[in-house]
Design a protein around this motif. Sequence first.
Motif, PDB file in Angstrom:
ATOM      1  N   PHE A  23       0.801  -1.126   0.044  1.00 21.57           N
ATOM      2  CA  PHE A  23      -0.129  -0.060   0.023  1.00 21.57           C
ATOM      3  C   PHE A  23       1.025   1.236  -0.029  1.00 21.57           C
ATOM      4  N   THR A  24       0.344   2.442  -0.712  1.00 22.69           N
ATOM      5  CA  THR A  24       1.082   3.691  -0.398  1.00 22.69           C
ATOM      6  C   THR A  24       0.411   4.445   0.710  1.00 22.69           C
ATOM      7  N   VAL A  25       1.216   4.950   1.817  1.00 24.62           N
ATOM      8  CA  VAL A  25       0.597   5.538   3.016  1.00 24.62           C
ATOM      9  C   VAL A  25       1.370   6.825   3.201  1.00 24.62           C
ATOM     10  N   LEU A  26       0.947   7.514   3.975  1.00 24.95           N
ATOM     11  CA  LEU A  26       1.652   8.835   4.604  1.00 24.95           C
ATOM     12  C   LEU A  26       1.929   8.632   5.964  1.00 24.95           C
ATOM     13  N   THR A  27       3.131   8.736   6.331  1.00 27.94           N
ATOM     14  CA  THR A  27       3.374   8.305   7.750  1.00 27.94           C
ATOM     15  C   THR A  27       3.466   9.390   8.657  1.00 27.94           C
ATOM     16  N   GLY A  28       2.993   9.025   9.837  1.00 27.37           N
ATOM     17  CA  GLY A  28       2.634   9.912  11.055  1.00 27.37           C
ATOM     18  C   GLY A  28       4.032   9.881  11.797  1.00 27.37           C
ATOM     19  N   ALA A  29       3.834  10.246  13.222  1.00 27.30           N
ATOM     20  CA  ALA A  29       5.064  10.481  14.214  1.00 27.30           C
ATOM     21  C   ALA A  29       5.670   9.057  14.370  1.00 27.30           C
ATOM     22  N   MET A  30       6.990   9.264  14.620  1.00 32.24           N
ATOM     23  CA  MET A  30       7.895   7.928  15.059  1.00 32.24           C
ATOM     24  C   MET A  30       7.626   7.749  16.571  1.00 32.24           C
ATOM     25  N   VAL A  31       7.585   6.148  16.724  1.00 31.53           N
ATOM     26  CA  VAL A  31       7.361   5.618  18.128  1.00 31.53           C
ATOM     27  C   VAL A  31       8.618   5.008  18.432  1.00 31.53           C
ATOM     28  N   HIS A  32       8.662   4.667  19.775  1.00 30.93           N
ATOM     29  CA  HIS A  32       9.810   3.888  20.095  1.00 30.93           C
ATOM     30  C   HIS A  32      10.077   2.692  19.361  1.00 30.93           C
ATOM     31  N   GLY A  33      11.330   2.307  18.752  1.00 31.55           N
ATOM     32  CA  GLY A  33      11.585   1.505  18.074  1.00 31.55           C
ATOM     33  C   GLY A  33      12.042   1.528  16.665  1.00 31.55           C
ATOM     34  N   ALA A  34      11.848   2.805  16.424  1.00 34.45           N
ATOM     35  CA  ALA A  34      12.060   3.606  15.343  1.00 34.45           C
ATOM     36  C   ALA A  34      11.220   3.361  14.089  1.00 34.45           C
ATOM     37  N   LEU A  35       9.681   3.043  14.605  1.00 33.50           N
ATOM     38  CA  LEU A  35       8.621   2.786  13.654  1.00 33.50           C
ATOM     39  C   LEU A  35       7.697   4.155  13.550  1.00 33.50           C
ATOM     40  N   CYS A  36       7.192   4.465  12.538  1.00 31.15           N
ATOM     41  CA  CYS A  36       6.403   5.288  12.185  1.00 31.15           C
ATOM     42  C   CYS A  36       4.844   4.933  12.109  1.00 31.15           C
ATOM     43  N   LEU A  37       3.995   5.596  12.713  1.00 37.30           N
ATOM     44  CA  LEU A  37       2.711   5.175  12.717  1.00 37.30           C
ATOM     45  C   LEU A  37       2.134   5.767  11.224  1.00 37.30           C
ATOM     46  N   ALA A  38       1.060   4.934  10.888  1.00 31.80           N
ATOM     47  CA  ALA A  38       0.485   5.211   9.679  1.00 31.80           C
ATOM     48  C   ALA A  38      -0.966   4.421   9.666  1.00 31.80           C
ATOM     49  N   ARG A  39      -1.896   4.756   8.759  1.00 32.55           N
ATOM     50  CA  ARG A  39      -3.170   4.315   8.746  1.00 32.55           C
ATOM     51  C   ARG A  39      -3.532   3.863   7.272  1.00 32.55           C
ATOM     52  N   LEU A  40      -4.124   2.609   6.895  1.00 29.28           N
ATOM     53  CA  LEU A  40      -4.756   2.637   5.660  1.00 29.28           C
ATOM     54  C   LEU A  40      -6.344   3.200   5.355  1.00 29.28           C
ATOM     55  N   ASP A  41      -6.718   3.186   4.157  1.00 27.65           N
ATOM     56  CA  ASP A  41      -7.730   4.007   3.953  1.00 27.65           C
ATOM     57  C   ASP A  41      -9.037   3.166   4.945  1.00 27.65           C
ATOM     58  N   ASP A  42      -8.898   2.005   4.971  1.00 26.21           N
ATOM     59  CA  ASP A  42     -10.089   1.210   5.837  1.00 26.21           C
ATOM     60  C   ASP A  42      -9.767   1.381   7.446  1.00 26.21           C
ATOM     61  N   ALA A  43      -8.975   2.118   7.940  1.00 27.17           N
ATOM     62  CA  ALA A  43      -8.643   2.397   9.204  1.00 27.17           C
ATOM     63  C   ALA A  43      -7.904   1.269  10.042  1.00 27.17           C
ATOM     64  N   THR A  44      -7.279   0.539   9.232  1.00 28.03           N
ATOM     65  CA  THR A  44      -6.169  -0.459   9.775  1.00 28.03           C
ATOM     66  C   THR A  44      -4.871   0.265   9.918  1.00 28.03           C
ATOM     67  N   SER A  45      -4.547   0.179  11.267  1.00 27.76           N
ATOM     68  CA  SER A  45      -3.169   0.812  11.923  1.00 27.76           C
ATOM     69  C   SER A  45      -1.834   0.001  11.680  1.00 27.76           C
ATOM     70  N   LEU A  46      -1.059   0.789  11.110  1.00 25.63           N
ATOM     71  CA  LEU A  46       0.419   0.104  10.929  1.00 25.63           C
ATOM     72  C   LEU A  46       1.678   0.774  11.714  1.00 25.63           C
ATOM     73  N   LEU A  47       2.674  -0.051  11.918  1.00 24.51           N
ATOM     74  CA  LEU A  47       3.803   0.520  12.369  1.00 24.51           C
ATOM     75  C   LEU A  47       4.880   0.261  11.226  1.00 24.51           C
ATOM     76  N   VAL A  48       5.401   1.308  10.841  1.00 22.96           N
ATOM     77  CA  VAL A  48       6.433   1.072   9.541  1.00 22.96           C
ATOM     78  C   VAL A  48       7.804   1.295  10.025  1.00 22.96           C
ATOM     79  N   ASP A  49       8.761   0.480   9.435  1.00 27.54           N
ATOM     80  CA  ASP A  49      10.136   0.399   9.651  1.00 27.54           C
ATOM     81  C   ASP A  49      10.693   1.018   8.374  1.00 27.54           C
ATOM     82  N   GLY A  50      11.950   1.741   8.323  1.00 27.09           N
ATOM     83  CA  GLY A  50      12.572   2.273   7.427  1.00 27.09           C
ATOM     84  C   GLY A  50      12.031   3.682   6.900  1.00 27.09           C
ATOM     85  N   ALA A  51      11.171   4.379   7.578  1.00 28.48           N
ATOM     86  CA  ALA A  51      10.411   5.533   7.158  1.00 28.48           C
ATOM     87  C   ALA A  51      10.759   6.648   8.218  1.00 28.48           C
ATOM     88  N   LEU A  52      10.409   7.945   7.681  1.00 37.17           N
ATOM     89  CA  LEU A  52      10.477   9.292   8.574  1.00 37.17           C
ATOM     90  C   LEU A  52       9.023   9.617   8.716  1.00 37.17           C
TER      91      LEU A  52
END
Length: 434
Positions: A23-52
């Motif tokens: 999926f293509t997502v817009l990342t939000g804040a970074m949390v502990h573990g260097a993971l960025c918050l993101a959300r899919l169009d259907d409201a599924t929550s993601l933690l994304v590594d390798g992003a800012l």
Amino acid sequence: MSDSPADVAPVAVARAHRRGERFTVLTGAMVHGALCLARLDDATSLLVDGALPGERVVVELMHRKGRLWFAHTVAVDAPSPHRVEAPCPYYGECGGCQLQHVEYAQQLELKAEIVRDSMRRQKVTVPQRFAVHGAAEPWRYRWRGEFHVIPGTAGMSDARLGFNRVRSWTPVAVDDCLIHHPRITSSLPALTGLVRDAGESGLTALHLTAGEGGEELLLRPRPPRAIPSASVDAHARSAGERWSATSTTLSWRGHDYRVSPDTFIQVNWGSIELLYGAALRGLGDVAGRTVVDAYAGVGVLACELAARGASVVCIENNRDSARLGVLNAELNDCAARVRYVAQAVEDALPGAGVGVDAVLLDPPRAGCDQRVTAWLALAGAARIVYVSCDPATLARDLRVLCVSGPYRIEQHELVDMFPQTHHIESVVTLVREG
């Protein structure tokens, strides 16, 4: 206003997903573990590594924990201005670093915000501004590390050394590591030869510590009997290396400390002045005072405190560390002012902490046992300095001491002892009120 279905905005409902979806997502804040918050169009929550934060990235779903999916960045459509090219050829495959794609000044900003967020979640009031101390050298800083033995296609005869892969217990072989001390990385060819000569001995890893100002390498096989000490010495002589199989010496502020592979040290020894200097500032003038050094290790801070005129009670559960702590106090001519209690902190503190002027806490990543924070809240010293390597457990313990307890935070400093990774150290000075 009509409340018919046609006038009500549709509510996104998370659907079932599977590993490997992109999926293509817009990342939000970074949390502990260097993971960025993101959300899919259907409201599924993601933690994304390798992003800012603030990037538009293509992600691939990796695994799920409850309703939360973990995802990996596979392409960057709109990069952050703070994104840089990671210099390590193993980055993204090796699991040792998480932030090499972030310029160093921004790494510090992100870590500071993660600490602030951890405090907000526990309703801990902290100073508006942190003092954030970056490492003078954000590369080649680890004086200690453990390298896994990786058998080759022919078994141990072409074995190599390396680290675990990202999100895996399967190791990846490396020829260099940009965050380890040059004494360690320059010895990798000779160490690989030692591993291959060990044959089918059951060797699984080499635990390495640079010592003697970076001139010596302390080596411990895992398991210890896989390579006899005599073989380590013989191989070192033939390879022209300076290795020790028992102990080595580290120095700070004119003091020398004997350490063994099984005793705790700050792995970024080159930045120890930043960390322990902040702790000493928090403790203030200790001349003529009694200080409890909880989780004291081999007595690095205890010897410096004793040299400043303090009487130090060291609590250390690891008996090997306690024995070396007693030795180090003798070597540094401060044994008369340093006393060791070889017990768990939660068992020893109620007796050792009565009537003391200050308590120094430097617990492992799990933080303090709840019996420690409970006792301190009830009967703790006028001043506590808490050194922590985990924002979440620090915030949990500060909630007991400050939100529910009688302490207030006088000073909070951040020290980056682990550049290129998500780890950050805090040094918090607490003052008892009332």
